[in-house]
Enzyme design. Structure first.
Site, PDB file in Angstrom:
ATOM      1  N   ALA A  61       0.857  -1.191   0.000  1.00 36.86           N
ATOM      2  CA  ALA A  61       0.000   0.000   0.000  1.00 36.86           C
ATOM      3  C   ALA A  61       0.889   1.236   0.000  1.00 36.86           C
ATOM      4  CB  ALA A  61      -0.878  -0.012   1.246  1.00 36.86           C
ATOM      5  N   GLY A 100       0.727  -5.065   1.075  1.00 34.29           N
ATOM      6  CA  GLY A 100      -0.410  -5.140   0.161  1.00 34.29           C
ATOM      7  C   GLY A 100      -0.026  -5.764  -1.174  1.00 34.29           C
ATOM      8  N   GLU A 103      -0.308  -9.333  -0.575  1.00 32.77           N
ATOM      9  CA  GLU A 103      -1.735  -9.636  -0.401  1.00 32.77           C
ATOM     10  C   GLU A 103      -2.446  -9.671  -1.757  1.00 32.77           C
ATOM     11  OE1 GLU A 103      -2.033  -6.527   2.740  1.00 32.77           O
ATOM     12  OE2 GLU A 103      -3.154  -8.082   3.790  1.00 32.77           O
ATOM     13  N   GLU A 123       3.826  -5.201   7.452  1.00 41.41           N
ATOM     14  CA  GLU A 123       2.913  -4.195   8.006  1.00 41.41           C
ATOM     15  C   GLU A 123       3.154  -3.949   9.494  1.00 41.41           C
ATOM     16  OE1 GLU A 123       2.077  -6.520   5.837  1.00 41.41           O
ATOM     17  OE2 GLU A 123       0.450  -5.887   4.514  1.00 41.41           O
TER      18      GLU A 123
HETATM   19  C1  LIG Z   1     -10.810   4.874  10.053  1.00 44.13           C
HETATM   20  C2  LIG Z   1     -10.395   3.453  10.180  1.00 44.13           C
HETATM   21  C3  LIG Z   1     -10.052   2.867   8.887  1.00 44.13           C
HETATM   22  C4  LIG Z   1      -9.453   1.548   9.103  1.00 44.13           C
HETATM   23  C5  LIG Z   1      -9.347   0.703   7.945  1.00 44.13           C
HETATM   24  C6  LIG Z   1      -8.306   1.151   6.983  1.00 44.13           C
HETATM   25  C7  LIG Z   1      -8.208   0.140   5.936  1.00 44.13           C
HETATM   26  C8  LIG Z   1      -7.066   0.424   5.072  1.00 44.13           C
HETATM   27  C9  LIG Z   1      -6.809  -0.817   4.340  1.00 44.13           C
HETATM   28  C10 LIG Z   1      -5.449  -0.772   3.924  1.00 44.13           C
HETATM   29  C11 LIG Z   1      -4.947  -2.148   3.959  1.00 44.13           C
HETATM   30  C12 LIG Z   1      -3.552  -2.010   3.770  1.00 44.13           C
HETATM   31  C13 LIG Z   1      -2.871  -3.310   3.945  1.00 44.13           C
HETATM   32  C14 LIG Z   1      -1.520  -3.188   3.401  1.00 44.13           C
HETATM   33  C15 LIG Z   1      -0.647  -2.410   4.013  1.00 44.13           C
HETATM   34  C16 LIG Z   1       0.666  -2.211   3.406  1.00 44.13           C
HETATM   35  O1  LIG Z   1       0.993  -2.672   2.341  1.00 44.13           O
HETATM   36  S1  LIG Z   1       1.726  -1.222   4.270  1.00 44.13           S
HETATM   37  C17 LIG Z   1       3.162  -1.162   3.250  1.00 44.13           C
HETATM   38  C18 LIG Z   1       3.908  -2.442   3.303  1.00 44.13           C
HETATM   39  N1  LIG Z   1       5.144  -2.305   2.567  1.00 44.13           N
HETATM   40  C19 LIG Z   1       6.269  -2.023   3.150  1.00 44.13           C
HETATM   41  O2  LIG Z   1       6.369  -1.897   4.337  1.00 44.13           O
HETATM   42  C20 LIG Z   1       7.448  -1.829   2.238  1.00 44.13           C
HETATM   43  C21 LIG Z   1       8.150  -0.582   2.590  1.00 44.13           C
HETATM   44  N2  LIG Z   1       9.281  -0.328   1.726  1.00 44.13           N
HETATM   45  C22 LIG Z   1      10.454  -0.947   1.885  1.00 44.13           C
HETATM   46  O3  LIG Z   1      10.659  -1.790   2.715  1.00 44.13           O
HETATM   47  C23 LIG Z   1      11.545  -0.506   0.961  1.00 44.13           C
HETATM   48  O4  LIG Z   1      11.278   0.791   0.534  1.00 44.13           O
HETATM   49  C24 LIG Z   1      11.706  -1.420  -0.277  1.00 44.13           C
HETATM   50  C25 LIG Z   1      10.413  -1.568  -0.998  1.00 44.13           C
HETATM   51  C26 LIG Z   1      12.230  -2.781   0.176  1.00 44.13           C
HETATM   52  C27 LIG Z   1      12.733  -0.773  -1.231  1.00 44.13           C
HETATM   53  O5  LIG Z   1      13.937  -0.522  -0.542  1.00 44.13           O
HETATM   54  P1  LIG Z   1      15.103   0.344  -1.197  1.00 44.13           P
HETATM   55  O6  LIG Z   1      15.387  -0.147  -2.544  1.00 44.13           O
HETATM   56  O7  LIG Z   1      16.207   0.387  -0.194  1.00 44.13           O
HETATM   57  O8  LIG Z   1      14.497   1.794  -1.392  1.00 44.13           O
HETATM   58  P2  LIG Z   1      13.938   2.823  -0.329  1.00 44.13           P
HETATM   59  O9  LIG Z   1      14.878   3.955  -0.232  1.00 44.13           O
HETATM   60  O10 LIG Z   1      13.574   2.150   0.919  1.00 44.13           O
HETATM   61  O11 LIG Z   1      12.579   3.288  -1.010  1.00 44.13           O
HETATM   62  C28 LIG Z   1      12.592   4.020  -2.230  1.00 44.13           C
HETATM   63  C29 LIG Z   1      11.518   5.055  -2.169  1.00 44.13           C
HETATM   64  O12 LIG Z   1      10.254   4.402  -2.178  1.00 44.13           O
HETATM   65  C30 LIG Z   1       9.455   4.859  -1.110  1.00 44.13           C
HETATM   66  N3  LIG Z   1       8.586   3.755  -0.678  1.00 44.13           N
HETATM   67  C31 LIG Z   1       8.945   2.499  -0.470  1.00 44.13           C
HETATM   68  N4  LIG Z   1       7.882   1.762  -0.146  1.00 44.13           N
HETATM   69  C32 LIG Z   1       6.825   2.565  -0.151  1.00 44.13           C
HETATM   70  C33 LIG Z   1       5.435   2.379   0.111  1.00 44.13           C
HETATM   71  N5  LIG Z   1       4.914   1.202   0.404  1.00 44.13           N
HETATM   72  N6  LIG Z   1       4.635   3.459   0.015  1.00 44.13           N
HETATM   73  C34 LIG Z   1       5.124   4.675  -0.321  1.00 44.13           C
HETATM   74  N7  LIG Z   1       6.435   4.907  -0.566  1.00 44.13           N
HETATM   75  C35 LIG Z   1       7.276   3.858  -0.489  1.00 44.13           C
HETATM   76  C36 LIG Z   1      10.474   5.254  -0.049  1.00 44.13           C
HETATM   77  O13 LIG Z   1       9.923   6.142   0.854  1.00 44.13           O
HETATM   78  C37 LIG Z   1      11.562   5.873  -0.896  1.00 44.13           C
HETATM   79  O14 LIG Z   1      11.173   7.163  -1.240  1.00 44.13           O
HETATM   80  P3  LIG Z   1      11.842   8.431  -0.539  1.00 44.13           P
HETATM   81  O15 LIG Z   1      11.378   8.396   0.896  1.00 44.13           O
HETATM   82  O16 LIG Z   1      11.299   9.585  -1.289  1.00 44.13           O
HETATM   83  O17 LIG Z   1      13.318   8.247  -0.648  1.00 44.13           O
END
Ligand SMILES: CCCCCCCCCCCCC/C=C/C(=O)SCCNC(=O)CCNC(=O)[C@H](O)C(C)(C)COP(=O)(O)OP(=O)(O)OC[C@H]1O[C@@H](n2cnc3c(N)ncnc32)[C@H](O)[C@@H]1OP(=O)(O)O
Length: 719
Positions: A61, A100, A103, A123
């Site tokens: 997500a 996500g 998922e 997550e």
């Molecule tokens: C009112 C009540 C409401 C309640 C109900 C709400 C319901 C909502 C439903 C929603 C359900 C959601 C369920 C799912 C949730 C998720 O998926 S949460 C996200 C899970 N994913 C992660 O945790 C992955 C996170 N990212 C990483 O671990 C790493 O970034 C990577 C993917 C392994 C890549 O690593 P690397 O190559 O070292 O690069 P980075 O420098 O880390 O990242 C590059 C840039 O990308 C940005 N980024 C990475 N992941 C995300 C992301 N998921 N979303 C947005 N942005 C992301 C990262 O920030 C970097 O950008 P900059 O910060 O600009 O440098």
């Protein structure tokens, strides 16, 4: 966004397009919904492949969306629609499928992964649970024990491990999308009922209730107050005990609680803070994107004590050639053995060959003549370090970067010993240096952006989270630690016990309270520094009062313990007692309690009842106040730098975001008001006096932490 192409006549290919990690933003979700409808409505299309552009399936997500109003098609119905589709849908997983993203892949009927791909449900590290059906589908697919492991730790697994779990159907070394397309063609006519994971029974071991109890206990013990790991266990328990639809309802309820929690906000802030520190800047205006690092091929470490050994291991493990120098023969032999042991154990854990051949040992400083970068790691003694820097400057090639592993000494004084002071920076590692993630890269007034960029890049290459900080006593981490330790001692003087102070701090989430931590690191370390500073052991002939130094309150309690030979764990006695020297089990010590009573009586201190709130406020707010001074002085570029240093270097609980984020959560006006209160009660403790920046931020209406830099800039320009 997502793109649709028809390949090989009968396969609809949906490509997620949202750089850099193809996160499931509203636009991407909308794209998937629309393009799935299109693929299902085209009669020529018999099967569908979902992939991501640029060799990345999906990073989950879009975390940036969590803070605001969510729009676009929701994830859960979108995944349900894919699973319910009448045509087979194959996920082609390259790079990563996280959160996500995984998922989404679990909603597909088949999963093909490249052998280098990694998958996981991280997550929990963002204060959430896999709330798009992941907590219900994963245990149904790979069984409860493996799902519990993945979901409660958030760890990423390799494609090979995923195949072993049955999480993916096939792995390939070739072009994953091509393989998936061929696979999709093969399965086009196959029935789909047996491929919909939500219809599977949940695979439970016979003793599942015991398993849940054990995991819950472990999670509660290690979570340090974090709520998401507990909710993750509860969600998987729902998968094991309830029909799918009811399990989904439970997942939704748990997710709703987490989603709006302060912990989730803190962890998501921290996710971006960790990345923000890489975009460093210096007060001179030099920045990460305008300063190019120089490559380092060969490095040297001078001094093979505890720190030098850890640094050598970290460098060798990352593939650097290292010259490791120790002038004392006996120390060198011991170090060689210890370093080889560390490398062998590390290699065994990672299933690789130990990097023993990367290191050349020597007793002579001349042997570093041709290296690109030196890390000096001799004792924390300015005179000794100065001598080493003079020698290095004479021996090394003129372009060699000279770095000092110091925990707080003046980098500028070391730079002044060399021919090229612009190539000198501090590299403050944390013990054990091959394990701890944090590195403070310290620039002095003469350090060049080139030297900072090179040290920052080296830090990254050896797996550290590097934070660039300015030069001052203790830099960021240890400078903020001082008022925290000081308050803890004052609280003992006023009636608290080490056990109580530690209990409060551990309940807050620190891995160890301040006194247990001091016992672990050794009370003599700080004692030596205080002696060198002329603080410890007041000379009775000068008439210097025991509890006052230069008009400021001072607690000699730590000095008095050291005078008794109580150095902590290593001597079996410190703030606690231990069964034997080196033992780690801290027990309350009746001797210490009598000692405190006598001390208070001797100094006419009346013990009063100190509560939980006072311990937390005095220890944490005095530290936070110093954090604001650090920002005001330009030693740290922004609050994120401080928070990252505290989480990675000082075990600050990540679910509180870091000290500066915590201050924002508590409310800056409250922090200010409590500091004013305590400063009034203790006017001889300057660290409790609210600093100018804190006042200014409150006066500016306590803007959100992301806006602090604007106020900081104004404050700095007025100084
Ligand atoms: C009112 C009540 C409401 C309640 C109900 C709400 C319901 C909502 C439903 C929603 C359900 C959601 C369920 C799912 C949730 C998720 O998926 S949460 C996200 C899970 N994913 C992660 O945790 C992955 C996170 N990212 C990483 O671990 C790493 O970034 C990577 C993917 C392994 C890549 O690593 P690397 O190559 O070292 O690069 P980075 O420098 O880390 O990242 C590059 C840039 O990308 C940005 N980024 C990475 N992941 C995300 C992301 N998921 N979303 C947005 N942005 C992301 C990262 O920030 C970097 O950008 P900059 O910060 O600009 O440098």
């Amino acid at each position: 966004m997502a793109q649709y192409t028809r390949v090989s006549g009968s396969v609809g290919l949906i490509t997620l397009q949202s750089p850099p990690v193809n996160a499931l933003s509203a636009a991407v979700r909308q794209g998937i919904v629309d393009l799935m409808q299109r693929a299902l409505s085209e009669p020529e299309v018999k099967s569908v492949v979902i992939c991501g552009q640029n060799g990345i399936f999906c990073g989950g997500a879009d975390i940036k969306e969590f803070g605001g109003q969510m729009s676009g098609p929701p994830l859960i119905p979108m995944i349900h629609a894919i699973e319910a589709a009448s045509k087979p849908v194959v996920a082609a997983i390259e790079g990563i499928a996280l959160g996500g993203g995984l998922e989404l892949a679990l909603g597909c009927h088949y999963r093909i992964a490249h052998s280098k791909a990694r998958v996981g449900l991280p997550e929990v590290t963002l204060g959430l649970l896999p709330g798009a059906g992941g907590s219900q589908r994963l245990p149904r697919l790979i069984g409860v024990p493996a799902a519990l492991d993945l979901i409660t730790t958030g760890r990423h697994v390799t494609a090979a491990e995923a195949l072993k779990f049955g999480l993916v159907d096939q792995i390939t070394d070739h072009n994953t999308v091509n393989v998936a397309v061929k696979f999709a063609q093969r399965v086009a006519d196959q029935p789909l009922d047996a491929r919909r994971i939500s219809t599977y029974p949940c695979l439970c071991p016979s003793d599942v209730a015991v398993l849940f109890e054990e995991v819950m206990q472990r999670v509660r013990r290690t979570a340090r107050g974090a709520i998401a790991p507990i909710a993750c266990v509860q969600a998987v328990r729902a998968a094991a005990t309830l029909p799918y639809n009811q399990g989904m309802e439970r997942e939704r309820e748990l997710m709703a609680t987490l989603f709006t929690s302060g912990q989730a906000r803190a962890l998501q802030y921290f996710f971006f803070a960790q990345r923000a520190v890489g975009r460093w800047s210096m007060p001179s205006g030099a920045r990460w994107d305008t300063s190019k690092p120089r490559p380092v091929h060969k490095a040297a470490v001078i001094g093979l004590g505890t720190m030098g050994r850890g640094i050598t291991v970290a460098l060798a493990q990352a593939g650097f050639s290292v010259v490791a120098v120790e002038t004392q023969e006996k120390q060198l032999m011991e170090a060689k053995q210890a370093i080889s042991g560390m490398l062998e154990r590390g290699a065994k854990r990672r299933g690789v060959a130990p990097a023993l051949d990367k290191i050349n040992y020597g007793r002579n400083i001349q042997s570093v003549a041709d290296v690109d970068l030196v890390i000096e790691a001799v004792f924390e003694d300015m005179a000794l370090k100065k001598k080493v820097f003079q020698q290095l400057s004479a021996v090394c090639k003129p372009s060699t970067f000279l770095c000092s592993n110091t925990s707080g000494l003046d980098i500028d004084q070391l730079a002044c010993q060399t021919r090229n002071p612009e190539l000198v920076v501090g590299m403050h590692f944390f013990a054990p240096a091959h394990v701890m993630k944090l590195l403070e890269v310290v620039y002095g007034p003469k350090s060049s952006p080139l030297a900072v960029a090179t040290a920052m890049q080296l830090g990254k290459k050896i797996g550290k989270v590097s934070v660039a900080v300015g030069n001052c006593r203790g830099f960021v981490g240890n400078r903020m630690l001082k008022p925290y330790l000081e308050q803890a001692l004052f609280l003992l003087e006023e009636g608290a016990t080490p056990e109580f102070v530690d209990q409060v701090l551990e309940e807050f989430g620190f891995a160890m309270g301040v006194f247990r931590m001091s016992d672990l690191s050794g009370l003599d370390v700080g004692w030596k520094v205080r002696m060198a500073d002329g603080l410890a052991m007041p000379d009775p002939t000068t008439g210097q009062p025991t509890r006052l130094r230069q008009g400021r309150r001072y607690s000699p309690l730590g000095d008095l313990l050291c005078e008794q030979g109580r150095f902590g764990q290593k001597t079996g006695r410190g703030w606690y007692q231990y069964d034997k020297p080196g033992s780690q089990v801290a027990k309350p010590d009746p001797w210490l309690h009598s000692f405190l009573d006598e001390y208070r009586a001797r100094h006419a201190l009346v013990a009063h009842r100190i509560d939980h709130q006072e311990v937390l406020e005095r220890c944490l707010y005095s530290m936070i106040n110093e954090g604001f001074r650090i920002l005001e002085d330009g030693i740290a570029a922004g609050p994120e730098d401080i928070d990252v240093i505290y989480v990675f270097g000082y075990s600050w609980p990540r679910h509180h975001g870091g000290p500066m984020f915590y201050a924002a959560t508590v409310g800056l006006n409250k922090v200010l008001e409590r500091l004013e209160h305590y400063y009034q009660a203790h006017p001889d403790v300057p660290s409790l006096q609210p600093c100018h920046l804190l006042r200014k931020l409150v006066a500016s209406g306590s803007p959100p932490i992301q806006k602090w830099r604007e106020v900081i800039k104004k404050v700095r320009s007025q100084l």
